[in-house]
Design an enzyme around this catalytic site. Sequence first.
Site, short mmCIF file in Angstrom:
data_model
loop_
_atom_site.label_atom_id
_atom_site.label_comp_id
_atom_site.label_asym_id
_atom_site.label_seq_id
_atom_site.Cartn_x
_atom_site.Cartn_y
_atom_site.Cartn_z
N MET A 144 -4.00 -6.90 -6.93
CA MET A 144 -3.44 -7.92 -7.80
C MET A 144 -4.50 -8.94 -8.28
SD MET A 144 -0.53 -6.62 -7.87
CE MET A 144 0.62 -7.74 -8.61
N GLY A 204 0.80 -1.23 0.00
CA GLY A 204 0.00 0.00 0.00
C GLY A 204 0.83 1.28 0.00
N SER A 205 2.05 1.22 -0.56
CA SER A 205 2.84 2.46 -0.60
C SER A 205 2.20 3.49 -1.53
CB SER A 205 4.29 2.18 -0.98
OG SER A 205 4.40 1.78 -2.33
N ASN A 206 1.52 3.04 -2.58
CA ASN A 206 0.80 3.99 -3.45
C ASN A 206 -0.39 4.60 -2.71
OD1 ASN A 206 1.78 4.31 -6.34
ND2 ASN A 206 1.99 2.10 -6.03
N LEU A 259 -7.87 -9.65 -11.07
CA LEU A 259 -8.54 -9.19 -12.29
C LEU A 259 -9.97 -8.79 -11.95
CD1 LEU A 259 -7.25 -12.09 -14.55
CD2 LEU A 259 -6.51 -9.70 -14.64
N HIS A 270 0.12 0.57 -13.21
CA HIS A 270 0.81 -0.66 -13.63
C HIS A 270 2.32 -0.38 -13.71
CE1 HIS A 270 1.31 -4.56 -15.42
NE2 HIS A 270 2.13 -4.00 -16.29
C1 GAR Z 1 3.09 -1.30 -7.49
O1 GAR Z 1 4.35 -1.39 -8.11
C2 GAR Z 1 1.99 -1.35 -8.54
O2 GAR Z 1 2.34 -0.70 -9.74
C3 GAR Z 1 1.88 -2.85 -8.76
O3 GAR Z 1 1.98 -3.40 -7.48
C4 GAR Z 1 2.81 -2.56 -6.66
C5 GAR Z 1 2.05 -2.26 -5.41
O4 GAR Z 1 2.85 -1.56 -4.50
N1 GAR Z 1 0.65 -3.20 -9.38
C6 GAR Z 1 0.52 -4.20 -10.23
O5 GAR Z 1 1.45 -4.93 -10.55
C7 GAR Z 1 -0.87 -4.40 -10.81
N2 GAR Z 1 -0.84 -5.38 -11.84
P1 GAR Z 1 2.18 -0.86 -3.22
O6 GAR Z 1 1.25 -1.88 -2.59
O7 GAR Z 1 3.36 -0.55 -2.33
O8 GAR Z 1 1.45 0.37 -3.69
#
Ligand code: GAR
Length: 260
Positions: free
Chosen positions: A128, A16-18, A130, A147
Amino acid sequence: MEHGRLKIAVLVSGSGSNLQAILDAAEGRELPARVVVVASDNPAAYGLVRAKERAIPTYVVDYSKGPGEEPDPLPFDLEALLKEQRLFSGLAQGELQRRIIRLALLEEELLKSLEPHGPDIVVLAGFMRLLTPHFLNAYPMRVINIHPALLPSFPGTDGYGDTFRYGCSFGGITVHFVDPGEDTGPIIAQLTYPIYPDDTLEQVKGRGLGLEHKLFPAVLRWYAQGHVKIEETARGRPRVKITAPDYSDFVRSAVVSSLR
Ligand code: GAR
């Protein structure tokens, strides 16, 4: 919208860093938005902890457990759903149907958890799983994903690994609307970063993720400000144009920040 602020639902599967970058931007007021609910397919997702720390309502629909008993009738039109979806190409009809029903039933639970919070958009921040049209049609052109690759290259679940192993000397990240295919929806914005010959995969991921944390809040801000325009094209595939006055400056400074 609520007093000019976008109401966002966020779906997470992991760290969940985003989500954190979006929460920070919304708190710092550079993003006119409020995260109204966070949901996950994974009870152990650290993103849920980040949300709880900010007193944001959280929900879990545990995909590993599955949807439980199949209701009769199904809460969706299966025939229409099978026609509209563009996932799992190459699967035999029976297996395809089984997988779509499973996903759509889990999505029904997700939809029920989001609905009372009335989000304007749904943001996939490392979600992650679909999504089928059963979910997407509840938020038409209002589900946005990030992505970790320069689409249409390297769709799927390991964008950084696929980019690195292929031997690319530039990688990229993409924010796009979600459509019924896998990572095929209209692109909203992308950034690229260099991959140097002595880089490890970890360094590449770090560089890309640093850009994700800049791009996702920026795209949501442009969306909230009405600067994300969807244009229908003759070929039927919508094209997205960003009309934000700070777009070029943003891209320049983000790309430069990723250079050594
Ligand atoms: C991120 O790199 C995002 O782009 C990717 O998962 C990571 C989640 O990081 N998403 C995918 O690969 C979707 N197919 P986060 O949980 O630290 O935000």
